[in-house]
Design a protein around this motif. Structure first.
Motif, PDB file in Angstrom:
ATOM      1  N   SER A  70       0.785  -1.370  -0.253  1.00  0.00           N
ATOM      2  CA  SER A  70      -0.027   0.115  -0.123  1.00  0.00           C
ATOM      3  C   SER A  70       0.883   1.200   0.004  1.00  0.00           C
ATOM      4  O   SER A  70       0.643   2.178  -0.656  1.00  0.00           O
ATOM      5  CB  SER A  70      -0.913  -0.144   1.171  1.00  0.00           C
ATOM      6  OG  SER A  70      -0.292  -0.035   2.481  1.00  0.00           O
ATOM      7  N   ARG A  71       2.032   1.154   0.904  1.00  0.00           N
ATOM      8  CA  ARG A  71       2.997   2.423   0.854  1.00  0.00           C
ATOM      9  C   ARG A  71       3.704   2.494  -0.585  1.00  0.00           C
ATOM     10  O   ARG A  71       3.668   3.590  -1.150  1.00  0.00           O
ATOM     11  CB  ARG A  71       4.047   2.081   1.801  1.00  0.00           C
ATOM     12  CG  ARG A  71       5.099   3.253   1.932  1.00  0.00           C
ATOM     13  CD  ARG A  71       4.347   4.589   2.461  1.00  0.00           C
ATOM     14  NE  ARG A  71       5.293   5.649   2.531  1.00  0.00           N
ATOM     15  CZ  ARG A  71       6.248   5.663   3.737  1.00  0.00           C
ATOM     16  NH1 ARG A  71       6.097   4.886   4.553  1.00  0.00           N
ATOM     17  NH2 ARG A  71       7.077   6.498   3.619  1.00  0.00           N
ATOM     18  N   LEU A  73       2.388   1.599  -3.498  1.00  0.00           N
ATOM     19  CA  LEU A  73       1.257   2.463  -4.567  1.00  0.00           C
ATOM     20  C   LEU A  73       1.094   3.982  -4.182  1.00  0.00           C
ATOM     21  O   LEU A  73       0.736   4.698  -5.086  1.00  0.00           O
ATOM     22  CB  LEU A  73       0.088   1.392  -4.542  1.00  0.00           C
ATOM     23  CG  LEU A  73       0.282   0.020  -4.903  1.00  0.00           C
ATOM     24  CD1 LEU A  73      -1.206  -0.904  -5.052  1.00  0.00           C
ATOM     25  CD2 LEU A  73       0.704  -0.050  -6.339  1.00  0.00           C
ATOM     26  N   ALA A  74       1.024   4.131  -2.826  1.00  0.00           N
ATOM     27  CA  ALA A  74       0.810   5.478  -2.627  1.00  0.00           C
ATOM     28  C   ALA A  74       1.913   6.469  -2.942  1.00  0.00           C
ATOM     29  O   ALA A  74       1.504   7.453  -3.524  1.00  0.00           O
ATOM     30  CB  ALA A  74       0.406   5.747  -1.084  1.00  0.00           C
ATOM     31  N   GLU A  75       3.050   5.847  -2.909  1.00  0.00           N
ATOM     32  CA  GLU A  75       4.192   6.657  -3.140  1.00  0.00           C
ATOM     33  C   GLU A  75       4.236   7.007  -4.796  1.00  0.00           C
ATOM     34  O   GLU A  75       4.443   8.239  -5.068  1.00  0.00           O
ATOM     35  CB  GLU A  75       5.630   6.088  -2.783  1.00  0.00           C
ATOM     36  CG  GLU A  75       5.776   6.309  -1.304  1.00  0.00           C
ATOM     37  CD  GLU A  75       7.122   5.898  -0.829  1.00  0.00           C
ATOM     38  OE1 GLU A  75       7.846   5.425  -1.753  1.00  0.00           O
ATOM     39  OE2 GLU A  75       7.364   5.812   0.275  1.00  0.00           O
ATOM     40  N   LEU A  76       3.911   5.939  -5.401  1.00  0.00           N
ATOM     41  CA  LEU A  76       3.916   5.997  -7.063  1.00  0.00           C
ATOM     42  C   LEU A  76       2.851   6.875  -7.558  1.00  0.00           C
ATOM     43  O   LEU A  76       2.925   7.845  -8.088  1.00  0.00           O
ATOM     44  CB  LEU A  76       3.959   4.624  -7.504  1.00  0.00           C
ATOM     45  CG  LEU A  76       4.806   3.533  -7.456  1.00  0.00           C
ATOM     46  CD1 LEU A  76       4.555   2.136  -8.128  1.00  0.00           C
ATOM     47  CD2 LEU A  76       6.179   4.264  -8.076  1.00  0.00           C
ATOM     48  N   ALA A  77       1.737   6.830  -6.667  1.00  0.00           N
ATOM     49  CA  ALA A  77       0.675   7.667  -7.155  1.00  0.00           C
ATOM     50  C   ALA A  77       1.117   9.186  -6.984  1.00  0.00           C
ATOM     51  O   ALA A  77       0.750   9.943  -7.598  1.00  0.00           O
ATOM     52  CB  ALA A  77      -0.606   7.280  -6.414  1.00  0.00           C
ATOM     53  N   ALA A  78       1.707   9.494  -5.547  1.00  0.00           N
ATOM     54  CA  ALA A  78       2.171  10.845  -5.376  1.00  0.00           C
ATOM     55  C   ALA A  78       3.116  11.321  -6.581  1.00  0.00           C
ATOM     56  O   ALA A  78       3.214  12.434  -6.739  1.00  0.00           O
ATOM     57  CB  ALA A  78       2.649  10.932  -4.143  1.00  0.00           C
ATOM     58  N   ASP A  79       3.969  10.489  -7.148  1.00  0.00           N
ATOM     59  CA  ASP A  79       4.977  10.834  -8.142  1.00  0.00           C
ATOM     60  C   ASP A  79       4.249  11.190  -9.348  1.00  0.00           C
ATOM     61  O   ASP A  79       4.574  11.850 -10.102  1.00  0.00           O
ATOM     62  CB  ASP A  79       5.951   9.606  -8.244  1.00  0.00           C
ATOM     63  CG  ASP A  79       6.913   9.539  -7.184  1.00  0.00           C
ATOM     64  OD1 ASP A  79       6.991  10.439  -6.171  1.00  0.00           O
ATOM     65  OD2 ASP A  79       7.656   8.398  -7.029  1.00  0.00           O
ATOM     66  N   LEU A  87      -5.632   9.141   0.929  1.00  0.00           N
ATOM     67  CA  LEU A  87      -5.654   9.296   2.553  1.00  0.00           C
ATOM     68  C   LEU A  87      -5.107   7.932   3.147  1.00  0.00           C
ATOM     69  O   LEU A  87      -5.149   7.247   2.932  1.00  0.00           O
ATOM     70  CB  LEU A  87      -7.262   9.124   2.560  1.00  0.00           C
ATOM     71  CG  LEU A  87      -8.182  10.295   2.349  1.00  0.00           C
ATOM     72  CD1 LEU A  87      -9.580   9.956   2.268  1.00  0.00           C
ATOM     73  CD2 LEU A  87      -7.936  11.558   3.427  1.00  0.00           C
ATOM     74  N   THR A  88      -4.754   8.510   4.322  1.00  0.00           N
ATOM     75  CA  THR A  88      -4.002   7.438   5.326  1.00  0.00           C
ATOM     76  C   THR A  88      -5.194   6.950   6.279  1.00  0.00           C
ATOM     77  O   THR A  88      -6.180   7.470   6.758  1.00  0.00           O
ATOM     78  CB  THR A  88      -3.030   7.768   6.104  1.00  0.00           C
ATOM     79  OG1 THR A  88      -3.149   8.914   6.998  1.00  0.00           O
ATOM     80  CG2 THR A  88      -1.864   8.368   5.172  1.00  0.00           C
ATOM     81  N   ARG A  89      -5.004   5.728   6.862  1.00  0.00           N
ATOM     82  CA  ARG A  89      -5.937   5.224   8.051  1.00  0.00           C
ATOM     83  C   ARG A  89      -6.271   6.464   9.173  1.00  0.00           C
ATOM     84  O   ARG A  89      -7.260   6.842   9.548  1.00  0.00           O
ATOM     85  CB  ARG A  89      -5.574   4.065   8.453  1.00  0.00           C
ATOM     86  CG  ARG A  89      -6.720   3.631   9.469  1.00  0.00           C
ATOM     87  CD  ARG A  89      -6.103   2.390  10.470  1.00  0.00           C
ATOM     88  NE  ARG A  89      -7.418   2.127  11.378  1.00  0.00           N
ATOM     89  CZ  ARG A  89      -7.643   2.534  12.513  1.00  0.00           C
ATOM     90  NH1 ARG A  89      -7.082   3.481  12.773  1.00  0.00           N
ATOM     91  NH2 ARG A  89      -8.551   2.151  13.317  1.00  0.00           N
TER      92      ARG A  89
END
Length: 789
Positions: A70-71, A73-79, A87-89
């Protein structure tokens, strides 16, 4: 556009390290030595295993980034889309807590009636209409409402995130104003209020529309897929996914999208060489007397049928992703080992999808069930067995130098169940006391390895509380607090609180409208009496030992000698300062999480002074977690202290701890894992403790209908047991408590132990040999039966 998926399967994790190392070498040659390598792992245990394995393969393992999926995919999405925020939990938890406060005000919304009833809205609170309902009861009722709001918000935050991983079709229906379970009576009402809260959340966040920037992970990737950003983004050339037991369906879809632009390498543990996606899972009815687990008439290995469903479905989803194009790295346990032990034979049959040997085997010591009288004896027995294995290995090596040495780091002690803290405490003390066995603990929370979180919780619970003597003294005499006063005598402080008759509350104002009419029992009266004793010497000073205040209140002076002057000064300074600061915090009113975090950081820094370096690092981690909580609400909505405190406590409680170096510094103590060890001990295999029960969560709508990729807690525990069984190389010890500590009644082991015994009896060893696998240990370690043996 073709998918770039490179899948590798093996029944042994160590066999997946060479292809990982080879791929990393090629990646370095193509992309440069300074390009960071991204490796996805399921937990820190797997991370350490991969680091050590790669260092062993290449001599060094540097410039690697280990992330959870999950981290990543979140980092790639931010790039790719820096204007969008995943959103984080923690952020979601805060937003839903605010949302539930709004929900209690929507009395006209019928669908939210269950939520208002649970939270206990003000008009329905106990005694709300009673004339005698005082402020103390109001405060207690408000605190109860806030606790429920916090807990419900936390559960919904977790559920909404997991719906985004496995039930996106349901969330899409909610966005359209539809429902998917309206025709299911048992779940229709729950879906009604959850879907309403979901739409309210969407409105709060911007409805996920074009103008919204705070989105769920699946929303972000959908938006990325619909725009040309993905093709234009500077993505990593390779991503490596190692050792994940199962991957959520939505993650599979995102990886499928990403694989058009990035080379994805998957290294997965596959227990079975053959295709086993269609393996029959299930049992006969348990009320049938013979063969209740259906082992006698099914050709497939019972271990796969009983415990393997999560792995089966994960491999099936991976095969869909890679179009069944994968590279095998399977290792036959019987081909690489000299002695066909019972454990290796079982692993071989699972690999080859066979029912068992044609000829039954003799029982051996490769699988043992250790039945112990209680938890303490369980850890003592394991410590003795470890020492005996080390001693026996040394003796064998003196006779045959080809035998590999058995080191403490080759031994793993796994704790089954979701509450390992009690076992860790016993292991840490018993292993040191019995044989000085070094231990590396990799799974505890920070609170189980440092006393800083305990002191922090005690300190933050003071504002707004009743200052009861027991709780206040726990803080005052805590080592992290007394370290500020070198030479302090906390035992003297305890004596004074008893002699001064201090029971609770700060001062007499807290006792108004009660049966206590005089200034008694409070901290203020006790501290006043102690202060008077510093300069009024009672009868020796010409007074009768009683001080009468201008308001007529009489105080009995607490006399003490000159030698106690410094000690009394420390005590008075600390308590008066704490009471004043707590009073100031309580008067602040509602504040934002950011303001509370800043205020409480100063409050903590003023009173907690850890002496050891490990405790200082623990305090820094706690303060960083509190700061992170403060940053989790960009809207800066004010909330009362009691609600903010629950967010801070939750963040600190979730911090992980550890001691020693995993896999290299002594016996490893961890949760069940696929990381291989030569010898493995599994503790806590008690009936009812492991595997987790099939408890129904009345809030989880996924239980209405199971879909491929769903893994229940019970199925998760079963598959971890199977992974441990297949990842142990030489000896597997299954340990459980066999006697009730209060009544002395016998206790059964875990159902998984019984299932293992049934399949061994059915296909591998005779009944006598199977019974010999269980060793029941005496109550005490100095029992004469040990001498006889």
């Amino acid at each position: 556009m073709p998918l770039h998926i490179d899948a590798h399967y093996s029944n042994r994790l160590e066999a997946l390290l060479p292809p990982l190392a080879a791929n990393l070498t090629r990646e370095r040659e193509a992309c440069g030595a300074f390009t960071p390598v991204r490796i996805v792992v399921p937990d820190q245990q797997m991370e350490t295993f991969v680091k050590l394995g790669l260092a062993d393969q290449a001599g060094i393992a540097a410039h690697h980034r280990y992330l959870f999926l999950s981290r990543l995919l979140a980092e790639l999405a931010a790039d790719i889309a820096p204007d969008l925020h995943v959103l984080t939990r923690e952020e979601l938890h805060v937003q839903i807590a605010h949302l539930l406060a709004d929900a209690t005000d929507r009395s006209d919304d019928v669908e939210l009636a269950p939520v208002r009833a649970y939270l206990g809205s003000a008009e329905g609170g106990p005694g709300a209409d009673d004339e005698g309902y005082d402020d103390a009861h109001d405060d207690a009722h408000d605190d109860a409402m806030l606790r429920r709001r916090f807990e419900l918000a936390g559960q919904l935050a977790t559920l909404f995130l997991e719906y985004g991983y496995a039930r996106t079709h349901m969330l899409d229906a909610w966005d359209r104003g539809d429902r998917v379970l309206a025709s299911t009576p048992a779940w229709a009402a729950t879906e009604a209020w959850q879907s309403t809260l979901w739409r309210m959340l969407r409105e709060r966040l911007g409805r996920g529309g074009p103008g919204s920037t705070r989105l769920f992970l699946h929303d972000v990737w959908r938006r990325i897929a619909a725009e040309p950003r993905l093709a234009e983004a500077a993505l990593p050339a390779h991503v490596h996914i190692f050792g994940l037991s199962y991957i959520g369906r939505e993650f599979q879809d995102i990886l499928s999208l990403l694989a058009h632009h990035v080379q994805i390498h998957v290294y997965a543990l596959n227990p079975c060489r053959e295709f086993w996606e269609d393996l029959r899972i299930g049992r006969k009815r348990l009320d049938e007397d013979e063969d209740p687990f259906g082992l006698a008439d099914v050709a497939d290995p019972a271990a796969l049928r009983l415990w393997g469903r999560p792995g089966r479905e994960n491999i099936r989803l991976l095969n869909e992703l890679s179009d069944c194009d994968f590279t095998e790295h399977f290792v036959d346990p019987l081909a690489v080992e000299e002695r066909p032990t019972l454990l290796r034979r079982l692993q071989h049959d699972v690999l080859e999808r066979r029912r068992g040997p044609e000829k039954r085997m003799e029982g051996d010591d490769s699988i043992r069930v250790l039945a112990c009288s209680d938890m303490r004896r369980e850890t003592e027995v394991v410590a003795n067995e470890i020492w005996e294995l080390i001693r026996r290995n040394e003796a064998e090596r003196r006779e045959d130098a080809r035998i590999a040495p058995l080191r403490f780091s080759d031994i793993g002690v796994f704790i089954a169940g979701s509450d390992p803290a009690s076992y860790i405490a016993h292991i840490s003390s018993t292993f040191e006391r019995v044989h000085h066995i070094p231990v590396s603990v990799s799974m505890p929370t920070l609170a189980s390895t440092s006393r800083v979180p305990e002191a922090l919780e005690l300190l933050l619970s003071l504002p707004g509380g009743n200052f009861t003597r027991s709780s206040f003294l726990r803080l005052l005499t805590h080592p992290v607090v007394t370290a500020r006063f070198p030479g302090a005598n906390p035992e003297r402080w305890k004596e004074w609180t008893e002699r001064l008759n201090i029971v609770f509350h700060e001062d007499a104002s807290s006792l108004r409208n009660t049966y206590i009419e005089k200034d008694l029992l409070t901290w203020d009266q006790g501290l006043r009496r102690l202060s008077l004793g510093g300069f009024m010497a009672g009868e020796h000073g010409g007074v009768d030992g009683v001080y009468r205040a201008p308001d007529g209140q009489a105080y009995l002076i607490e006399e003490y000698g000159e030698s106690d002057m410094d000690e009394a000064g420390r005590f008075l300074l600390l308590v008066r300062s704490l009471l004043a600061d707590c009073r100031e915090i309580s008067r602040r009113g509602d504040r934002t999480l950011n303001d509370w975090a800043a205020l409480l950081s100063r409050f903590v820094g003023a009173y907690l002074v850890p002496g050891e370096e490990d405790d200082r690092r623990a305090l820094q981690r706690c303060l960083a977690a509190m700061e992170s909580v403060g940053d989790s609400d960009p809207d800066d909505v004010a909330m009362p202290y009691s609600l903010a405190l629950q967010f801070f406590n939750d963040a600190v409680t979730g911090l992980s701890g550890g001691s020693g170096r995993f896999l290299t510094d002594g016996v490893t103590v961890a949760g069940l894992s696929a990381v291989p060890f030569r010898v493995a001990f599994v503790l806590g295999l008690d009936e009812g403790r492991f595997p987790d029960g099939d408890r129904t969560n009345p809030l989880d709508l996924r239980q209405a209908r199971r879909l491929a990729g769903d893994v229940s807690p019970r199925e998760r525990d079963k598959y971890r047991f199977l992974e441990t069984l297949l990842s142990t190389r030489e000896r597997l010890y299954l340990c459980h408590v066999c006697r009730n500590a209060q009544t002395g009644d016998p206790l059964e082991p875990s159902s998984l132990v019984r299932e293992l015994e049934f399949l061994l009896r059915a296909d591998y060893v005779e009944a006598d040999g199977c019974r010999a696998l269980t060793v029941k240990h005496p109550l005490r370690r100095y029992d004469e039966r040990y001498e006889a043996a």
